[in-house]
Write a protein that holds these residues in place. Structure first.
Motif, PDB file in Angstrom:
ATOM      1  N   ALA A 116      -7.917  64.553  69.751  1.00  0.00           N
ATOM      2  CA  ALA A 116      -7.484  64.206  70.985  1.00  0.00           C
ATOM      3  C   ALA A 116      -7.119  62.709  71.082  1.00  0.00           C
ATOM      4  CB  ALA A 116      -8.758  64.443  72.091  1.00  0.00           C
ATOM      5  N   ALA A 117      -7.761  61.723  70.502  1.00  0.00           N
ATOM      6  CA  ALA A 117      -7.579  60.250  70.285  1.00  0.00           C
ATOM      7  C   ALA A 117      -6.182  60.273  69.580  1.00  0.00           C
ATOM      8  CB  ALA A 117      -8.766  59.666  69.592  1.00  0.00           C
ATOM      9  N   TYR A 118      -6.058  60.826  68.441  1.00  0.00           N
ATOM     10  CA  TYR A 118      -4.936  60.906  67.709  1.00  0.00           C
ATOM     11  C   TYR A 118      -3.570  61.419  68.442  1.00  0.00           C
ATOM     12  CZ  TYR A 118      -1.695  61.901  63.841  1.00  0.00           C
ATOM     13  OH  TYR A 118      -0.741  61.865  62.888  1.00  0.00           O
ATOM     14  N   ALA A 119      -3.759  62.368  69.153  1.00  0.00           N
ATOM     15  CA  ALA A 119      -2.718  62.887  70.101  1.00  0.00           C
ATOM     16  C   ALA A 119      -2.224  61.884  71.087  1.00  0.00           C
ATOM     17  CB  ALA A 119      -2.916  64.202  70.864  1.00  0.00           C
ATOM     18  N   ALA A 120      -3.279  61.243  71.770  1.00  0.00           N
ATOM     19  CA  ALA A 120      -2.935  60.157  72.875  1.00  0.00           C
ATOM     20  C   ALA A 120      -2.370  59.077  72.234  1.00  0.00           C
ATOM     21  CB  ALA A 120      -4.470  59.821  73.366  1.00  0.00           C
ATOM     22  N   LEU A 121      -2.800  58.751  71.018  1.00  0.00           N
ATOM     23  CA  LEU A 121      -2.194  57.486  70.443  1.00  0.00           C
ATOM     24  C   LEU A 121      -0.673  57.728  69.960  1.00  0.00           C
ATOM     25  CD1 LEU A 121      -2.608  54.660  69.294  1.00  0.00           C
ATOM     26  CD2 LEU A 121      -3.262  55.312  67.224  1.00  0.00           C
ATOM     27  N   GLN A 122      -0.659  58.816  69.423  1.00  0.00           N
ATOM     28  CA  GLN A 122       0.883  59.369  68.973  1.00  0.00           C
ATOM     29  C   GLN A 122       1.762  59.492  69.911  1.00  0.00           C
ATOM     30  OE1 GLN A 122       0.664  63.018  66.775  1.00  0.00           O
ATOM     31  NE2 GLN A 122       2.837  62.941  66.306  1.00  0.00           N
ATOM     32  N   GLY A 123       1.394  60.053  71.303  1.00  0.00           N
ATOM     33  CA  GLY A 123       2.363  60.305  72.544  1.00  0.00           C
ATOM     34  C   GLY A 123       2.343  59.155  73.174  1.00  0.00           C
ATOM     35  N   ALA A 124       1.657  57.750  72.924  1.00  0.00           N
ATOM     36  CA  ALA A 124       1.626  56.584  73.974  1.00  0.00           C
ATOM     37  C   ALA A 124       3.031  55.978  73.893  1.00  0.00           C
ATOM     38  CB  ALA A 124       0.587  55.593  73.455  1.00  0.00           C
ATOM     39  N   THR A 125       3.536  55.560  75.121  1.00  0.00           N
ATOM     40  CA  THR A 125       4.632  54.894  75.412  1.00  0.00           C
ATOM     41  C   THR A 125       4.605  53.522  76.026  1.00  0.00           C
ATOM     42  OG1 THR A 125       4.907  56.296  77.261  1.00  0.00           O
ATOM     43  CG2 THR A 125       6.069  56.979  75.256  1.00  0.00           C
ATOM     44  N   ILE A 126       3.159  53.373  76.764  1.00  0.00           N
ATOM     45  CA  ILE A 126       3.080  52.090  77.450  1.00  0.00           C
ATOM     46  C   ILE A 126       1.723  51.490  77.150  1.00  0.00           C
ATOM     47  CG2 ILE A 126       2.210  53.181  79.655  1.00  0.00           C
ATOM     48  CD1 ILE A 126       3.809  51.075  80.963  1.00  0.00           C
ATOM     49  N   ALA A 127       1.644  50.172  77.037  1.00  0.00           N
ATOM     50  CA  ALA A 127       0.454  49.505  76.740  1.00  0.00           C
ATOM     51  C   ALA A 127      -0.086  48.551  77.953  1.00  0.00           C
ATOM     52  CB  ALA A 127       0.172  48.854  75.271  1.00  0.00           C
ATOM     53  N   ILE A 128      -1.062  48.795  78.588  1.00  0.00           N
ATOM     54  CA  ILE A 128      -1.616  48.023  79.873  1.00  0.00           C
ATOM     55  C   ILE A 128      -2.806  46.930  79.197  1.00  0.00           C
ATOM     56  CG2 ILE A 128      -2.241  47.882  82.297  1.00  0.00           C
ATOM     57  CD1 ILE A 128       0.652  48.764  81.677  1.00  0.00           C
ATOM     58  N   PHE A 129      -2.803  45.794  79.340  1.00  0.00           N
ATOM     59  CA  PHE A 129      -3.816  44.942  78.994  1.00  0.00           C
ATOM     60  C   PHE A 129      -4.683  44.506  80.050  1.00  0.00           C
ATOM     61  CE2 PHE A 129      -0.595  45.063  75.465  1.00  0.00           C
ATOM     62  CZ  PHE A 129      -1.473  45.103  74.326  1.00  0.00           C
ATOM     63  N   GLY A 130      -5.851  44.431  79.842  1.00  0.00           N
ATOM     64  CA  GLY A 130      -6.677  43.706  80.459  1.00  0.00           C
ATOM     65  C   GLY A 130      -7.628  42.666  80.023  1.00  0.00           C
ATOM     66  N   LYS A 131      -8.547  41.902  80.801  1.00  0.00           N
ATOM     67  CA  LYS A 131      -9.588  40.992  80.028  1.00  0.00           C
ATOM     68  C   LYS A 131      -8.840  40.210  79.299  1.00  0.00           C
ATOM     69  CE  LYS A 131     -13.597  43.516  81.893  1.00  0.00           C
ATOM     70  NZ  LYS A 131     -15.071  43.823  81.484  1.00  0.00           N
ATOM     71  N   GLU A 132      -7.762  39.312  79.577  1.00  0.00           N
ATOM     72  CA  GLU A 132      -6.898  38.576  78.661  1.00  0.00           C
ATOM     73  C   GLU A 132      -6.568  39.041  77.299  1.00  0.00           C
ATOM     74  OE1 GLU A 132      -9.383  34.876  78.887  1.00  0.00           O
ATOM     75  OE2 GLU A 132      -8.936  34.768  81.061  1.00  0.00           O
ATOM     76  N   GLY A 133      -6.411  40.296  77.261  1.00  0.00           N
ATOM     77  CA  GLY A 133      -6.085  41.101  76.024  1.00  0.00           C
ATOM     78  C   GLY A 133      -7.262  41.673  75.252  1.00  0.00           C
ATOM     79  N   LYS A 134      -8.578  41.733  75.823  1.00  0.00           N
ATOM     80  CA  LYS A 134      -9.682  41.884  75.067  1.00  0.00           C
ATOM     81  C   LYS A 134      -9.718  43.593  75.554  1.00  0.00           C
ATOM     82  CE  LYS A 134     -12.141  37.667  75.097  1.00  0.00           C
ATOM     83  NZ  LYS A 134     -13.043  37.020  75.659  1.00  0.00           N
ATOM     84  N   GLU A 135      -8.761  44.124  76.337  1.00  0.00           N
ATOM     85  CA  GLU A 135      -8.803  45.588  76.600  1.00  0.00           C
ATOM     86  C   GLU A 135      -7.363  46.196  76.688  1.00  0.00           C
ATOM     87  OE1 GLU A 135     -12.754  46.279  79.477  1.00  0.00           O
ATOM     88  OE2 GLU A 135     -10.879  46.187  80.372  1.00  0.00           O
ATOM     89  N   ALA A 136      -7.223  47.372  76.286  1.00  0.00           N
ATOM     90  CA  ALA A 136      -5.925  47.966  76.282  1.00  0.00           C
ATOM     91  C   ALA A 136      -6.061  49.273  76.734  1.00  0.00           C
ATOM     92  CB  ALA A 136      -5.054  47.506  74.982  1.00  0.00           C
ATOM     93  N   ASN A 137      -5.026  49.770  77.490  1.00  0.00           N
ATOM     94  CA  ASN A 137      -4.886  51.328  77.609  1.00  0.00           C
ATOM     95  C   ASN A 137      -3.526  51.604  77.316  1.00  0.00           C
ATOM     96  OD1 ASN A 137      -7.293  52.373  79.100  1.00  0.00           O
ATOM     97  ND2 ASN A 137      -6.942  50.424  80.507  1.00  0.00           N
ATOM     98  N   LEU A 138      -3.700  52.676  76.358  1.00  0.00           N
ATOM     99  CA  LEU A 138      -2.258  53.146  76.009  1.00  0.00           C
ATOM    100  C   LEU A 138      -2.143  54.662  76.515  1.00  0.00           C
ATOM    101  CD1 LEU A 138      -2.960  52.268  72.194  1.00  0.00           C
ATOM    102  CD2 LEU A 138      -1.880  50.916  73.804  1.00  0.00           C
ATOM    103  N   SER A 139      -1.089  55.037  77.211  1.00  0.00           N
ATOM    104  CA  SER A 139      -0.832  56.279  77.908  1.00  0.00           C
ATOM    105  C   SER A 139       0.558  56.600  77.386  1.00  0.00           C
ATOM    106  CB  SER A 139      -1.211  56.221  79.184  1.00  0.00           C
ATOM    107  OG  SER A 139      -0.352  55.028  80.069  1.00  0.00           O
ATOM    108  N   GLY A 140       0.739  57.902  77.807  1.00  0.00           N
ATOM    109  CA  GLY A 140       1.904  58.688  77.689  1.00  0.00           C
ATOM    110  C   GLY A 140       1.727  59.941  77.536  1.00  0.00           C
ATOM    111  N   THR A 141       2.669  60.888  76.969  1.00  0.00           N
ATOM    112  CA  THR A 141       2.691  62.017  77.117  1.00  0.00           C
ATOM    113  C   THR A 141       1.400  62.950  76.354  1.00  0.00           C
ATOM    114  OG1 THR A 141       3.905  62.476  75.020  1.00  0.00           O
ATOM    115  CG2 THR A 141       5.123  62.632  77.009  1.00  0.00           C
TER     116      THR A 141
END
Length: 150
Positions: A116-141
């Motif tokens: 599931a993590a691999y599929a999420a990473l493979q389909g990610a098209t956007i990265a949203i960062f938080g806490k001055e770059g210490k967190e990232a949310n990768l999302s997509g299909t």
């Protein structure tokens, strides 16, 4: 008739005076120094991360990691590793499978969580960062992958 000509001359002079004022303001604006370009405030994915959650479901602390460097990405859990290539332009990301960067444990398959993590990473098209770059949310299909810098 003299009064009409005098009034027309006054209006003409007034109109010309207003026109000059606009040209001066326009010229002053054109000559004003440009504001310095803003620094690129979007962090880079480069580095080592812990996978915090997959589609909102928490992952055991440190049990799954992701690393990004030189256009190569890996997501690992124990001795299982999946490799990808990636590009990042500000918040826009894209990933492609890199079979040469993958490895399996001898005789063992991967867990559903790792896939599931691999599929999420493979389909990610956007990265949203938080806490001055210490967190990232990768999302997509493929879903959503929440990461925390290690």
């Amino acid at each position: 008739m003299t009064r009409i000509l005098a009034a027309a001359a006054l209006l003409l002079v007034a109109a010309c005076g207003q026109h000059e004022g606009h040209d001066v303001a326009a010229n002053e604006a054109a000559e004003a120094p440009a504001a310095p370009a803003a620094a690129d405030s979007v962090p880079s994915l480069d580095g080592d991360w812990s996978v915090a959650s997959i589609d909102g479901k928490p992952v055991g602390s440190g049990s799954m990691t992701a690393s990004f460097s030189g256009g190569k990405a890996n997501i690992a859990s124990g001795c299982v590793r999946r490799g990808l290539t990636y590009t990042q332009k500000r918040n826009v990301v894209s990933f492609a499978v890199d079979p040469g960067g993958s490895a399996n444990c001898e005789g063992r398959g991967t867990s559903a969580e790792h896939e599931a993590a691999y599929a999420a990473l493979q389909g990610a098209t956007i990265a949203i960062f938080g806490k001055e770059g210490k967190e990232a949310n990768l999302s997509g299909t493929g879903g959503n992958l929440a990461l925390e810098r290690r």
